[in-house]
Motif scaffolding. Structure first.
Motif, PDB file in Angstrom:
ATOM      1  N   ASP A 145       1.001  -1.119  -0.069  1.00 15.62           N
ATOM      2  CA  ASP A 145       0.085   0.070  -0.045  1.00 15.62           C
ATOM      3  C   ASP A 145       0.892   1.079   0.143  1.00 15.62           C
ATOM      4  O   ASP A 145       0.303   2.278  -0.610  1.00 15.62           O
ATOM      5  CB  ASP A 145      -1.061  -0.150   1.259  1.00 15.62           C
ATOM      6  N   TRP A 146       1.945   1.142   0.681  1.00 19.21           N
ATOM      7  CA  TRP A 146       3.146   2.436   0.771  1.00 19.21           C
ATOM      8  C   TRP A 146       3.239   2.911  -0.650  1.00 19.21           C
ATOM      9  O   TRP A 146       3.266   3.839  -1.080  1.00 19.21           O
ATOM     10  CB  TRP A 146       4.025   2.080   1.480  1.00 19.21           C
ATOM     11  N   LEU A 147       3.284   1.851  -1.921  1.00 21.83           N
ATOM     12  CA  LEU A 147       3.963   2.160  -3.112  1.00 21.83           C
ATOM     13  C   LEU A 147       2.761   2.674  -3.682  1.00 21.83           C
ATOM     14  O   LEU A 147       2.796   3.798  -4.489  1.00 21.83           O
ATOM     15  CB  LEU A 147       4.403   1.023  -3.909  1.00 21.83           C
ATOM     16  N   THR A 148       1.480   2.076  -3.474  1.00 19.65           N
ATOM     17  CA  THR A 148       0.524   2.804  -3.949  1.00 19.65           C
ATOM     18  C   THR A 148      -0.205   4.136  -3.555  1.00 19.65           C
ATOM     19  O   THR A 148      -0.326   5.055  -4.481  1.00 19.65           O
ATOM     20  CB  THR A 148      -0.920   1.894  -3.836  1.00 19.65           C
ATOM     21  N   ASP A 149      -0.156   4.432  -2.319  1.00 24.65           N
ATOM     22  CA  ASP A 149      -0.512   5.527  -1.774  1.00 24.65           C
ATOM     23  C   ASP A 149       0.600   6.722  -2.314  1.00 24.65           C
ATOM     24  O   ASP A 149       0.222   7.937  -2.614  1.00 24.65           O
ATOM     25  CB  ASP A 149      -0.237   5.659  -0.283  1.00 24.65           C
ATOM     26  N   SER A 150       1.923   6.188  -2.242  1.00 21.78           N
ATOM     27  CA  SER A 150       3.067   7.346  -3.030  1.00 21.78           C
ATOM     28  C   SER A 150       2.778   7.492  -4.348  1.00 21.78           C
ATOM     29  O   SER A 150       3.133   8.520  -4.728  1.00 21.78           O
ATOM     30  CB  SER A 150       4.340   6.603  -2.585  1.00 21.78           C
ATOM     31  N   ALA A 151       2.567   6.614  -5.032  1.00 23.95           N
ATOM     32  CA  ALA A 151       2.288   6.759  -6.441  1.00 23.95           C
ATOM     33  C   ALA A 151       1.214   7.831  -6.900  1.00 23.95           C
ATOM     34  O   ALA A 151       1.284   8.449  -7.638  1.00 23.95           O
ATOM     35  CB  ALA A 151       2.213   5.293  -7.336  1.00 23.95           C
ATOM     36  N   LEU A 152       0.013   7.438  -6.112  1.00 25.43           N
ATOM     37  CA  LEU A 152      -1.217   8.449  -6.451  1.00 25.43           C
ATOM     38  C   LEU A 152      -0.744   9.973  -5.975  1.00 25.43           C
ATOM     39  O   LEU A 152      -1.140  10.759  -6.722  1.00 25.43           O
ATOM     40  CB  LEU A 152      -2.338   8.031  -5.399  1.00 25.43           C
TER      41      LEU A 152
END
Length: 866
Positions: A594-601
């Motif tokens: 989720d850290w990657l997803t949140d950071s990408a957004l």
């Protein structure tokens, strides 16, 4: 040509072109040979296609014909050429016919259909109207239909009986949600919740039936020192209130992130009411020693399994900061991200100011740590080193709130003014529903309803309209309903009326109030604020200088983030980023991240915000020398090492493939399916969203199935597909952008080879996010080269970007078109093209800067007229 063609087709027009005989000959020699009833090339039979612009589908086909002739695609290069004069005549006739019809429609009803507010706008409007930013309205309403890429197009936003029923429910919930439940202002409590006293933490620490493995167990510490006796149960869980100094030092640590069944939460806290809260969390990072020996860092396969098992009695201060994400959780497991911060080796307090819903609790998640999955009996920590592994220790959560700036809150005052508030007679509960005391129901209802309508409606309201819903209130009172409930019924009717739920305006120029609404719903996605209403009331909003000043004010307002989020959610499909989860086998290093997803957004939102507030040229859509990154994205992108969860603007190395939107992780994720990437899907997406050249719908042919064994590449599979005559024409346009992006995997990681599932002996060494061994092997090499339909070749994404930047005007044309659809609720029509070109002409000298394009659009007839 066209005159005879139209006569044959059965529709008599008066073309402005001269020389019907020459046009007839051109049709026979250059068009009907390929586009007749016998063998219609591209399934286009011109001998049976009248020029009938009153039919939208017919007009759409003729627009495509116009554009292909204008661009030189038709007649084809291997056919007889058309003379410049005949091309001009043909284009003129099509142009005049379609433009005349569209202008007739505009005069009769406006270019944009009257539309209702979509559910995002409705929620924002109620939140601002009632001064209650926490109101959960969106989830009550049905999903909005999408047309032309957006949920703002009037033709798609119908009003059904289901929609009205949900409006009634949402309005009633919102209104009752802002009415106070006690006469006096409550004290704002500050309560502390110690981790040792939370059942979720304690369960992890005492090895419940769901948590019998030390790899994901919680452990107690006093300060920075482990407490073996507390862990084995020979000493009490906490010293409690008897020793307040020691109690402040007690904590519970974890070496794993939050994921079922390891779900630490401060479950003794439940938000008592919806509203604004301050959260303070005391935490620090930790280091947990190993349980084993014979460690071999250079060869992970040779490592002893004991190397990964933490010694929960060997704890010390952390060696670095650790990112922690804070979620609000509504049972069962409904998570809502509130914010994030970095805990340091030194214990410290981290504060967040957030909106909570009644009943929500707080869950922290150490974002960097691995997540084991239910049902798996063995884990290995990817972050473990020879002498231990990192952990995070939580000591306590302190909650202040709900916080009220004034009492009663503004939402209550809007509904009931200064009428007295009291508990029902004989009530002993301070929190019981209050009564609104009215000594003259008729006078108070009339006064309050008029005030509410004047505030709720986004235009001046005649007195007769102000009191239109007074009979609703009177009827309720006659039935014996309380004054409070009767007024709520009247207000609900107001909030469900077309004057509130729709963007209303008459054909022709927008008046100042309609213009204020259009500007506000464009740039802050909600109703006009007090200043915009005041300017509209003076009648000066249409003044170019005043309009520009108000536009810039809203662009500078923090509420602009609503526009940024909503706009790119639809333009760039960011709302779909969770639609496909990374495959656990092929992409275990992304699964559960989720850290990657949140950071990408957040990267894409910050990047577009920078384009907007910095008024950057449109070329930044394709390429730039900067992006926004944090530790997770720096690793993902191969950038110089960073630490921490906060995204900041970073300059890219000269040889970086990043820069621009196309190579951002969020874009590459939403254009993949979690298992494979498709040049066709990505290429069509780039053509449509970035270049503004929407490909036609594909013919009914079998889809290309992915080869998960890695025996063939997608390029090889597409080569067979493109050999079909019905496919090759479109694929020549679509595939090249997709090929250029093949160097990026399903989450935007750069790759030189594809992945394929593999047996144990051929797998790549390493650990997945779940703590399991990776399950893939490196397969065939990636080829990111291609050739555009116009003939230019490229070898990689860098060269492809340069080719796209050769036509910055088309990039700007697309972005203006996207802004136009989003802001006016109507697509860019054929007759709108001159206005779009005028906007581009105005912005060309400064490189088509983003905010300049918005200012030029707002000042244009497209925006100023319905």
């Amino acid at each position: 040509m066209l005159r005879v063609f139209v006569l044959v087709a059965g529709l008599f027009l008066a073309p402005s072109a001269r020389g019907a005989e020459d046009l007839t000959a051109l049709l026979k020699t250059n068009c009907l040979a390929c586009h007749d009833a016998t063998s219609p090339s591209g399934q286009l039979n011109l001998s049976a296609l009248p020029l009938h612009p009153t039919d939208p589908r017919n007009a759409e086909v003729w627009v495509r014909i116009h554009d292909r002739v204008q661009s030189g695609e038709m007649p084809p290069k291997d056919g007889d050429p058309i003379t410049p004069s005949d091309r001009t005549a043909l284009l003129r006739v099509i142009n005049e016919a379609i433009t005349t019809e569209e202008e007739r429609q505009t005069k009769a009803q406006g270019r944009a259909t009257r539309r209702r507010l979509n559910r995002i706008e409705f929620e924002n409007t109620l939140r601002d109207l009632l001064d209650a930013p926490w109101l959960p309205i969106r989830s009550i309403l049905p999903e909005d239909a999408v047309a032309h890429g957006y949920n703002k197009v009037g033709d798609a936003l119908d009003v059904s009986h289901v929609q009205m029923a949900r409006y009634l429910e949402a309005a009633d919930r919102a209104l009752n949600g802002v009415v106070v439940e006690r006469p006096q202002s409550p004290e704002v409590p500050i309560r502390k919740y110690y981790a040792r006293e939370q059942s979720s933490f304690a369960r992890k620490m005492t090895f419940s039936q769901f948590n019998t493995a030390p790899e994901r167990a919680a452990f107690p510490v006093m300060g920075y020192t482990a407490q073996p006796k507390v862990r084995d149960g020979t000493e009490p869980m906490s010293v409690g209130a008897a020793d307040p100094v020691a109690r402040e030092l007690e904590g519970i640590g974890l070496v794993q992130g939050a994921y079922e069944p390891v779900e630490p939460k401060f479950d003794q806290f439940r938000a008592p009411a919806s509203g604004r809260y301050k959260l303070r969390i005391m935490a620090h990072s930790a280091w947990v020693g190993p349980n084993g020996s014979n460690h071999n860092l250079k060869n992970p396969k040779a490592m002893s399994p004991k190397w990964f098992i933490p010694n929960l009695d060997d704890v010390s201060a952390g060696r670095r900061s650790e990112p922690v994400t804070i979620y609000a959780e509504m049972p069962p497991r409904q998570l809502r991200r509130l914010g994030a911060f970095d805990v340091q080796p030194e214990a410290g307090i981290h504060e967040l100011e957030v909106d909570l819903l009644a009943g929500e609790t707080i869950r922290p998640d150490a974002s960097r740590f691995f997540r084991s999955r239910p049902g798996e009996t063995r884990w290995q920590n990817p972050l473990a080193e020879a002498d231990g592994q990192p952990g995070v220790v939580y000591r306590w959560l302190e909650v202040e709130g709900p916080i009220h700036e004034i009492w009663p809150p503004r939402g209550h005052q809007l509904l009931f003014g200064d009428l007295p508030i009291r508990l029902p007679p004989g009530s002993k509960k301070k929190s019981q529903s209050v009564e609104i005391v009215s000594t003259d129901h008729q006078a108070d209802a009339t006064r309050l309803l008029k005030q509410f309508v004047e505030r709720a409606y986004r235009r001046p309201v005649p007195e007769s309209e102000q009191l239109r819903f007074l009979p609703v209130i009177q009827q309720q009172l006659a039935l014996g309903v309380s004054f409070r409930e009767a007024m709520i019924a009247g207000y609900t009717a107001v909030l469900c009326s077309p004057e509130f739920t729709t963007c209303h305006s008459e054909p022709g120029p927008l008046d100042d109030f309609a213009l204020a609404s259009r500007l506000s719903y464009f740039l802050i996605n909600s109703e006009p604020d007090a200043e915009l209403r005041a300017v509209a009331k003076t009648g000066r909003l249409r003044d170019p200088q005043v309009l520009r000043q108000q536009t810039q004010r809203l662009l500078d307002d923090p509420r602009r983030d609503r526009f940024v989020t909503s706009f790119i959610d639809y333009w760039l499909d960011q709302r779909k980023i969770l639609n496909n989860s990374p495959d656990a086998g092929l992409y275990g290093d992304y699964y559960l991240d989720d850290w990657l997803t949140d950071s990408a957004l957040e990267e894409t939102r910050l990047y577009f915000t920078e384009m907007l507030t910095g008024n950057l040229p449109v070329r930044n859509v394709i390429d730039s020398d900067f992006t926004f990154a944090n530790e997770r994205l720096a690793i993902h992108y191969g950038l110089p090492a960073m630490e921490g969860t906060t995204l900041r603007k970073v300059m890219l190395p000269p040889d970086s493939v990043r820069g621009g939107l196309l190579t951002q992780a969020s874009i590459l994720t939403v254009t993949a399916n979690g298992t494979t990437t498709s040049p066709v899907v990505r290429g069509a997406w780039v053509m449509d969203r970035i270049l503004g050249k929407t490909p036609p719908k594909p013919p009914p042919v079998p889809a290309v199935e992915p080869d998960l064994r890695g025996a063939t590449t997608i390029r090889e599979q597409l080569a067979k597909h493109r050999n079909q005559v019905s496919c090759n024409g479109c694929h020549a346009q679509i595939d090249p952008p997709g090929f250029a992006l093949e160097s990026f995997d399903i989450a935007g990681g750069f790759r030189t080879r594809y992945r394929a599932l593999a047996e144990k002996e051929t797998r790549v060494a390493g650990l997945a996010r779940s703590g399991q061994p990776l399950q893939f092997k490196e397969a065939l090499p990636v080829d990111a080269s291609g050739q555009l339909a116009t003939g230019e070749s490229f070898q990689d994404i860098t060269q492809f970007k340069k080719l796209l930047l050769a036509d910055e005007r088309q990039l700007a044309r697309n972005l203006v078109g996207q802004f136009t659809v989003y802001s006016t609720g109507a697509p860019v029509r054929f007759s709108d093209r001159p206005a779009i070109e005028s906007i581009l002409n105005e912005a060309a000298a400064n490189g088509y800067r983003t905010a300049d394009l918005i200012h030029a659009l707002v000042q244009s007839p497209l925006f100023l007229n319905k």
